[in-house]
Design an enzyme around this catalytic site. Structure first.
Site, mmCIF file in Angstrom:
data_model
loop_
_atom_site.group_PDB
_atom_site.id
_atom_site.type_symbol
_atom_site.label_atom_id
_atom_site.label_comp_id
_atom_site.label_asym_id
_atom_site.label_seq_id
_atom_site.Cartn_x
_atom_site.Cartn_y
_atom_site.Cartn_z
ATOM 1 N N ALA A 19 0.829 -1.210 0.000
ATOM 2 C CA ALA A 19 0.000 0.000 0.000
ATOM 3 C C ALA A 19 0.865 1.263 0.000
ATOM 4 O O ALA A 19 1.910 1.306 0.667
ATOM 5 C CB ALA A 19 -0.908 0.000 1.228
ATOM 6 N N SER A 87 3.721 -6.988 1.695
ATOM 7 C CA SER A 87 2.792 -6.276 2.568
ATOM 8 C C SER A 87 1.338 -6.476 2.103
ATOM 9 O O SER A 87 0.902 -7.614 1.943
ATOM 10 C CB SER A 87 3.200 -4.796 2.636
ATOM 11 O OG SER A 87 2.641 -4.152 3.741
ATOM 12 N N ASP A 212 10.721 -6.569 11.386
ATOM 13 C CA ASP A 212 9.595 -5.820 10.834
ATOM 14 C C ASP A 212 8.779 -5.207 11.973
ATOM 15 O O ASP A 212 8.303 -5.923 12.845
ATOM 16 C CB ASP A 212 8.720 -6.780 10.003
ATOM 17 C CG ASP A 212 7.693 -6.060 9.149
ATOM 18 O OD1 ASP A 212 7.326 -4.915 9.482
ATOM 19 O OD2 ASP A 212 7.256 -6.662 8.142
ATOM 20 N N HIS A 240 10.576 -3.889 7.448
ATOM 21 C CA HIS A 240 9.427 -4.206 6.586
ATOM 22 C C HIS A 240 9.814 -4.126 5.106
ATOM 23 O O HIS A 240 9.247 -4.835 4.276
ATOM 24 C CB HIS A 240 8.278 -3.238 6.892
ATOM 25 C CG HIS A 240 6.992 -3.596 6.213
ATOM 26 N ND1 HIS A 240 6.365 -4.819 6.383
ATOM 27 C CD2 HIS A 240 6.206 -2.898 5.343
ATOM 28 C CE1 HIS A 240 5.254 -4.855 5.663
ATOM 29 N NE2 HIS A 240 5.138 -3.710 5.021
#
Length: 262
Positions: A19, A87, A212, A240
């Site tokens: 995102a 993700s 992460d 991440h």
């Protein structure tokens, strides 16, 4: 070598961003895979990267995934790709695996949302949101956007939770290039489960990022167990954004997974 002069083990990797990000987030990994002789497609999902749509005009998760679904439709019947989702991109690749199971050699979830076949596609995102204290969203901007909520990651959350172990240049790049996106929870909660016969029939692997802070390791491991993913690799010291903080280790992990399935 085969007759056309290509390496026999040449694979086609399709890289799907998370995102607010875009194809640009793979800029370190893509040339590494290409120099190893592979074909690589990193694409912008709708309203991401340089895709011209605005998030306000993207109403469903399927519309958001359209560039990926369009690509999958063009893959010849006798070919299979290595699908890599980062993700939120884990849900995009799950949708593609559900629609084109015979065209995917393996779906690789990189610190990604990994859905199961027992619950609605929104389940792993809703469960995640419930666990995150509001303070940990830092300067993320949420705004109503038609039938959904848009989300824009601010400089503080990027620095503290996504890029905390990545080179400072990568953080600067992200601060310049991130765009409003959505987790599409409202739409995903209305969709049918991914099916055992389609999504569930495609081999799946998970790459865990141990440092992460965005999707913490405990939650990654919970999703792996919940989705019944057996093939799990860990990248130590990866935040991440493993493609920035540990690009060589990510490249090696993907090579290992692809060698097994593709």
């Amino acid at each position: 070598m085969n007759n056309s002069g290509n390496c026999i083990d040449k694979k086609h990797y399709v890289l799907v961003h998370g995102a607010c990000h875009g194809a640009w987030s793979w800029y370190k990994l893509k040339p590494r895979l290409e120099s190893a002789g592979h074909k690589v497609t990193s694409l912008d999902l709708a309203a991401s990267g340089i895709n011209m749509k605005k998030i306000d005009d993207v109403h469903t998760f399927s519309q958001y995934s359209q560039p990926l679904l369009h690509l999958m439709a063009t893959i010849p019947k006798n070919e299979k790709v290595v699908l890599v989702g980062h993700s939120l991109g884990g849900l995009n690749i799950a949708l593609a695996m559900d629609k084109f199971p015979k065209k995917v050699a393996v779906g690789v979830f990189l610190a990604a949302f990994a859905p199961d076949t027992e619950y609605r596609p929104s389940y792993v995102v809703e469960n995640y949101i419930e666990r995150i204290p509001p303070s940990e969203w830092f300067d993320t901007e949420f705004a109503p956007s038609g039938n959904k909520t848009s989300i824009l990651l601010g400089p503080e959350i990027l620095a503290k939770e996504l890029y905390q172990l990545s080179p400072i240049e990568d953080l600067e790049l992200a601060k310049t290039l991130v765009r409003p996106s959505s987790l599409f929870v409202e739409d995903l909660s209305q969709q049918k489960n991914f099916s055992k016969e389609r999504y569930g029939s495609v081999p799946r692997a998970y790459i865990v990022c141990t440092e992460d802070l965005t999707i913490p390791i405990e939650y990654q491991l919970w999703m792996i167990q919940n989705a019944g993913i057996n093939d799990v690799l860990k990248i130590k010291g990866a935040d991440h954004m493993a493609m920035n903080s540990r690009p060589r280790e990510l490249f090696e992990s993907l090579q290992k997974i692809a060698a097994k399935y593709a």
